[in-house]
Structures are given as structure tokens and as C-alpha cells.
Write a protein that holds these residues in place. Structure first.
Motif, PDB file in Angstrom:
ATOM      1  N   ALA A 196      -3.336  11.517   4.972  1.00  0.00           N
ATOM      2  CA  ALA A 196      -3.943  10.797   3.800  1.00  0.00           C
ATOM      3  C   ALA A 196      -4.084   9.331   3.926  1.00  0.00           C
ATOM      4  O   ALA A 196      -4.653   8.805   4.050  1.00  0.00           O
ATOM      5  CB  ALA A 196      -3.289  11.803   2.907  1.00  0.00           C
ATOM      6  N   ASP A 208      -3.796   6.316   5.695  1.00  0.00           N
ATOM      7  CA  ASP A 208      -3.730   6.002   7.410  1.00  0.00           C
ATOM      8  C   ASP A 208      -4.211   4.646   8.064  1.00  0.00           C
ATOM      9  O   ASP A 208      -5.423   4.359   6.914  1.00  0.00           O
ATOM     10  CB  ASP A 208      -5.194   7.183   7.936  1.00  0.00           C
ATOM     11  N   ASP A 250      -6.434  -1.419   9.200  1.00  0.00           N
ATOM     12  CA  ASP A 250      -6.110  -2.205   7.951  1.00  0.00           C
ATOM     13  C   ASP A 250      -5.076  -2.203   6.811  1.00  0.00           C
ATOM     14  O   ASP A 250      -5.087  -0.890   6.381  1.00  0.00           O
ATOM     15  CB  ASP A 250      -7.319  -1.774   7.130  1.00  0.00           C
ATOM     16  N   GLY A 262      -4.112  -3.089   4.300  1.00  0.00           N
ATOM     17  CA  GLY A 262      -4.410  -3.649   2.944  1.00  0.00           C
ATOM     18  C   GLY A 262      -3.384  -2.251   1.704  1.00  0.00           C
ATOM     19  O   GLY A 262      -3.229  -2.974   0.310  1.00  0.00           O
ATOM     20  N   ALA A 263      -3.215  -1.373   2.649  1.00  0.00           N
ATOM     21  CA  ALA A 263      -2.690  -0.213   1.125  1.00  0.00           C
ATOM     22  C   ALA A 263      -1.261  -0.359   1.264  1.00  0.00           C
ATOM     23  O   ALA A 263      -0.645   0.504   0.148  1.00  0.00           O
ATOM     24  CB  ALA A 263      -2.998   1.228   1.877  1.00  0.00           C
ATOM     25  N   SER A 265      -2.042   2.417  -7.133  1.00  0.00           N
ATOM     26  CA  SER A 265      -3.236   2.526  -6.925  1.00  0.00           C
ATOM     27  C   SER A 265      -4.633   3.046  -7.869  1.00  0.00           C
ATOM     28  O   SER A 265      -4.089   3.545  -8.631  1.00  0.00           O
ATOM     29  CB  SER A 265      -3.444   3.564  -5.955  1.00  0.00           C
ATOM     30  N   GLU A 321      -9.608  -1.104  -9.474  1.00  0.00           N
ATOM     31  CA  GLU A 321      -9.503  -2.361  -9.049  1.00  0.00           C
ATOM     32  C   GLU A 321     -10.208  -2.729  -8.065  1.00  0.00           C
ATOM     33  O   GLU A 321     -10.419  -3.813  -8.116  1.00  0.00           O
ATOM     34  CB  GLU A 321      -8.117  -1.826  -7.525  1.00  0.00           C
ATOM     35  N   HIS A 356     -12.365   2.054  -3.554  1.00  0.00           N
ATOM     36  CA  HIS A 356     -11.736   1.278  -2.403  1.00  0.00           C
ATOM     37  C   HIS A 356     -10.669   2.275  -1.519  1.00  0.00           C
ATOM     38  O   HIS A 356     -10.112   1.767  -0.276  1.00  0.00           O
ATOM     39  CB  HIS A 356     -11.193   0.102  -3.002  1.00  0.00           C
ATOM     40  N   ILE A 386     -10.094   5.559   0.340  1.00  0.00           N
ATOM     41  CA  ILE A 386     -11.249   6.372   1.672  1.00  0.00           C
ATOM     42  C   ILE A 386      -9.790   7.239   1.979  1.00  0.00           C
ATOM     43  O   ILE A 386      -9.279   7.125   2.244  1.00  0.00           O
ATOM     44  CB  ILE A 386     -11.529   5.600   2.878  1.00  0.00           C
ATOM     45  N   ASP A 389       4.439   1.283  -2.383  1.00  0.00           N
ATOM     46  CA  ASP A 389       2.702   1.133  -2.190  1.00  0.00           C
ATOM     47  C   ASP A 389       2.054   2.033  -1.744  1.00  0.00           C
ATOM     48  O   ASP A 389       0.777   2.530  -1.602  1.00  0.00           O
ATOM     49  CB  ASP A 389       2.443  -0.678  -2.064  1.00  0.00           C
ATOM     50  N   THR A 395      -0.958   4.928  -2.753  1.00  0.00           N
ATOM     51  CA  THR A 395      -2.115   4.826  -1.998  1.00  0.00           C
ATOM     52  C   THR A 395      -2.383   6.816  -1.749  1.00  0.00           C
ATOM     53  O   THR A 395      -3.105   6.645  -1.854  1.00  0.00           O
ATOM     54  CB  THR A 395      -2.469   3.919  -1.184  1.00  0.00           C
ATOM     55  N   ILE A 451      -4.928  10.219  -2.929  1.00  0.00           N
ATOM     56  CA  ILE A 451      -5.728  11.351  -1.756  1.00  0.00           C
ATOM     57  C   ILE A 451      -5.326  11.844  -1.822  1.00  0.00           C
ATOM     58  O   ILE A 451      -6.169  13.212  -2.055  1.00  0.00           O
ATOM     59  CB  ILE A 451      -5.259   9.757  -0.813  1.00  0.00           C
TER      60      ILE A 451
HETATM   61  P1  AMP Z   1      -4.309   0.127  -2.651  1.00  0.00           P
HETATM   62  O1  AMP Z   1      -5.127  -0.380  -3.626  1.00  0.00           O
HETATM   63  O2  AMP Z   1      -2.901  -0.460  -2.050  1.00  0.00           O
HETATM   64  O3  AMP Z   1      -4.477   1.920  -3.198  1.00  0.00           O
HETATM   65  O4  AMP Z   1      -4.879  -0.337  -1.092  1.00  0.00           O
HETATM   66  C1  AMP Z   1      -6.059   0.204  -0.969  1.00  0.00           C
HETATM   67  C2  AMP Z   1      -6.525   0.180   0.119  1.00  0.00           C
HETATM   68  O5  AMP Z   1      -6.371   0.244   1.455  1.00  0.00           O
HETATM   69  C3  AMP Z   1      -8.176  -0.050   0.167  1.00  0.00           C
HETATM   70  O6  AMP Z   1      -8.754  -1.518  -0.484  1.00  0.00           O
HETATM   71  C4  AMP Z   1      -8.450  -0.421   1.599  1.00  0.00           C
HETATM   72  O7  AMP Z   1      -8.226  -1.780   2.074  1.00  0.00           O
HETATM   73  C5  AMP Z   1      -6.650   0.683   2.578  1.00  0.00           C
HETATM   74  N1  AMP Z   1      -6.738   1.878   2.411  1.00  0.00           N
HETATM   75  C6  AMP Z   1      -8.112   2.755   2.175  1.00  0.00           C
HETATM   76  N2  AMP Z   1      -7.866   4.153   2.243  1.00  0.00           N
HETATM   77  C7  AMP Z   1      -6.390   3.713   3.165  1.00  0.00           C
HETATM   78  C8  AMP Z   1      -6.412   5.453   3.604  1.00  0.00           C
HETATM   79  N3  AMP Z   1      -6.542   6.519   3.450  1.00  0.00           N
HETATM   80  N4  AMP Z   1      -5.000   4.789   3.527  1.00  0.00           N
HETATM   81  C9  AMP Z   1      -4.716   3.698   3.891  1.00  0.00           C
HETATM   82  N5  AMP Z   1      -5.182   2.398   3.490  1.00  0.00           N
HETATM   83  C10 AMP Z   1      -6.330   2.540   3.177  1.00  0.00           C
END
Ligand code: AMP
Ligand code: MG
Length: 335
Positions: A111, A113, A167, A169-170, A240, A244, A256, A258, A284, A288, A292
Motif C-alpha cells: 500500500a 510505495d 517520491d 512525500g509520504a 494523513s 491536506e 493526494h 494514491i 509518517d 499514509t 490506504i
Molecule cells: P502523507 O501526507 O504523509 O500521507 O503523504 C502523501 C504524499 O505521499 C503524497 O502527496 C504523495 O507525494 C505521496 N504518496 C501518495 N500516495 C502514496 C503511496 N501509496 N505510497 C507512498 N507515497 C504516496
């Protein structure tokens, strides 16, 4: 702009809640990591010294942004993403966060990734008139999303699929918050809050009492109200949520986070997941991941990890708690 406004209001709330009995807090807010970040030192040995520590902490934050950002062209992540399948040498910290990320992918059954980039980069939440990407481009991107394509060998990273991209970001905010905490503690700070866009990490206590950290109402119309307050010391609180980063298109909300199975924003009954843990990298990644996985599997995941608790909020505005909330972790509901 919306994102910034929401975050600022959250910051103010946290600040107000936690500062009532304090005389002298040295605090600064800056825009870094694409978000509003605040570092507040509660117990200090002089304004000047604390100001210098905060200066250096923000510099450190920018140093990490410069290696972990996917958009800064000199960053490690940018280099990996443009390597076309060739080996890339990176800083040890980059290798460390990638290795951690893979552990969370395994823990969450894929989930979570970080190879989500080919998808996440297609969603532009800052555009004037955002539109969802076409089904065709989502399906194409989806083929390259698989954390198993990442090979980490010491400080060398290779993507076996040349169209896979990373990426962070999570997980990056949590990881950087931990590094800032380490720096503050090394410099004698025993009471502080690091808040990287709502990713909160507390050091020590606030005047011998717990810090009081707000959990925001994730319902958009009520975004300035609170669900409750967590009373914590030396812990991380990370949320998360759909609120946001999002846009509406044809009356449907696209956010955001996915789903790597569908390529579209996760479509379940959750609005937010808040993780309370000792370590903010874990918090963090887990917020996320649990979001998911959804309410049931998400609670199962968190219950299986010692010392980590969570608050899930569903779209009927109800809170769902893991078993340690109310016992190990004090949570004061606001009605
Ligand atoms: P967060 O706010 O910590 O939940 O992170 C969300 C951010 O993580 C998004 O803006 C993307 O940059 C990235 N992201 C989105 N979906 C995923 C996923 N399935 N796995 C890892 N990173 C993700
Ligand atoms: Mg996260």
C-alpha cells in the motif's frame, strides 16, 4: 494557498494549546519542504543561543530538502529518477530513508510505495483549474509503480525499471523531523516542538507537563475546529488526510494519497488517520499506509505494532481508536 491557510490555523491551534503556562518560548515559522514549518523551543538557555539553534535547524532542514526533493535538480532523488536504470550513488541518508520506505512497503503489503512518482507527479493540486489525468496515462504510469524495482546496495541505488521514479512525500517530513530532533537534543534542547506542516514531533515536556497537541477536524467545512487534544511528551503525532491536498472536479473530490492498485486517490470511508508514535519516520510512513489500507486493515496494522497508536476519522465524522488511546495515550475529546 488553501493548504497554507489550513496549516497555519493548525499551527496556531497547537501553539495556543501548548503555550498557556509558558513565559518564554522561542519560536520561528518558515516555508520549507513545500509547507509551513515551525520550530519552538520551550525551555531555553537564552534567546540568542536558541535563535542560533533554530537558525541551524532550519538550515539542516533545507540541506535535507536539497537531497530528498524530487523536483530540485541537484537532489539525490532527482538523480535517481533521471538515471534511466543506471546505478546512482547517493548520500547515506538517502539510502537510509529509501531502505526504511521499502520496509514499510513490505509491512503494508505494497500500500505504501515510494515508486508512486509516475502517478503522484500527474496530479497537480496547485493548478488554477486542476483536472484528473486521463485513464490511459494513469494505467501507463501504474506499470512502473512497484517498490520491488528499487535496489539498495550500501549507497548505490538502482531502479530495475528505467521508468520507475521515487517520491518521498509520504515519509520525508517524518524523517527530517527526527534529524532535527537529534540536532536540537545534541545542542542541549530538552523541551521543544518541531512542526513540519502538521507533522509534529515533541521533545521532552512543557514545564513538567505533557504537551497538548490538537487533532484537527478533517471535515472540510469544519476544518478550523478540533476533534480533541492528545497529551503527550517525547512523541510524534502525524496525520494523513484528504483535506491536506485536494481539488474538486465534476463535484468529486480528488486528494493526494494514491492507491497503488488503482492509480487513483484512495476511495474509502476515511477522512484522516493520525498516528501517535515515538518515532516520526514511522509515524509518517504509517499514517499514509494505514490511510490506504482503510479502517479495518489499518487498525489491524497499527495494533500489530508495539508502542504505536492511531485515531481514524471516517466520513461520518466518527473517531475510531486503537486500543492504547485512553490508556497509554491520553486523548481529550472536544464535543
Ligand atoms: P502523507 O501526507 O504523509 O500521507 O503523504 C502523501 C504524499 O505521499 C503524497 O502527496 C504523495 O507525494 C505521496 N504518496 C501518495 N500516495 C502514496 C503511496 N501509496 N505510497 C507512498 N507515497 C504516496
Ligand atoms: Mg505520511
Amino acid at each position: 494557498m488553501k493548504k497554507i491557510k489550513i496549516t497555519v490555523s493548525l499551527l496556531l491551534i497547537i501553539f495556543t494549546l501548548s503555550s498557556c503556562s509558558q513565559k518564554k518560548i522561542i519560536s520561528r515559522t518558515e516555508f520549507v519542504l513545500n509547507t509551513v514549518a515551525t520550530i519552538s523551543i520551550y525551555k531555553n538557555e537564552g534567546t540568542e543561543k536558541s535563535e542560533t539553534i533554530i537558525d541551524n535547524a532550519f538550515e539542516l532542514c533545507k540541506d535535507y530538502e536539497n537531497i530528498l526533493s524530487r523536483t530540485i535538480e541537484t537532489s539525490d532523488i532527482y538523480k535517481i529518477n533521471s538515471s534511466e536504470g543506471n546505478q546512482t550513488e547517493v548520500n547515506p541518508q538517502t539510502a537510509e530513508i529509501i531502505k526504511k520506505s521499502i520496509e514499510f512497503s513490505e509491512l503494508s503489503n505494497g500500500a505504501f510505495d515510494i515508486t508512486i512518482e509516475p502517478l503522484s507527479s500527474q496530479w497537480d493540486f496547485h493548478a488554477e483549474n486542476p483536472v484528473p489525468p486521463s485513464k490511459e496515462s494513469i494505467d501507463n504510469a501504474l506499470k512502473h509503480v512497484n517498490y520491488k524495482n528499487i535496489d539498495v546496495s550500501q549507497n548505490l541505488i538502482t531502479l530495475s525499471d528505467k521508468d520507475s521514479k521515487i517520491d518521498l512525500g509520504a515519509i520525508a517530513k517524518g524523517y527530517i523531523a527526527e534529524k532535527l530532533k537529534e540536532y536540537l537534543k545534541e545542542n542541549g534542547v530538552s523541551s521543544a516542538i518541531i512542526n513540519l506542516g502538521g507533522n509534529v514531533l515533541t521533545i521532552g515536556q512543557n514545564n513538567n507537563k505533557d504537551f497538548s497537541i490538537a487533532v484537527q477536524n478533517p471535515v472540510l467545512e469544519d476544518k478550523n475546529s478540533l476533534m480533541g487534544k492528545l497529551m503527550i511528551s517525547d512523541k510524534s503525532v502525524v496525520t494523513s488526510g484528504t483535506y491536506e491536498r485536494f481539488f474538486y472536479y465534476d463535484n468529486k473530490l480528488y486528494h493526494h494519497i494514491i492507491d497503488p492498485n488503482t492509480g487513483y486517490p484512495v476511495d474509502n470511508n476515511l477522512l484522516s488517520v493520525t498516528i501517535i508514535s515515538d518515532n516520526s519516520t514511522d509515524g509518517d510512513a504509517l499514517s499514509t499506509s494505514a490511510f490506504i489500507l482503510g479502517l479495518e486493515k489499518g487498525i489491524e496494522l497499527i495494533e500489530g505494532i508495539n508502542g504505536v497508536e492511531a485515531i481514524f476519522i471516517t466520513n461520518d465524522n466518527k473517531m475510531h481508536f486503537t486500543s492504547g488511546i485512553g490508556t497509554d495515550i491520553i486523548f481529550e475529546k472536544i464535543d
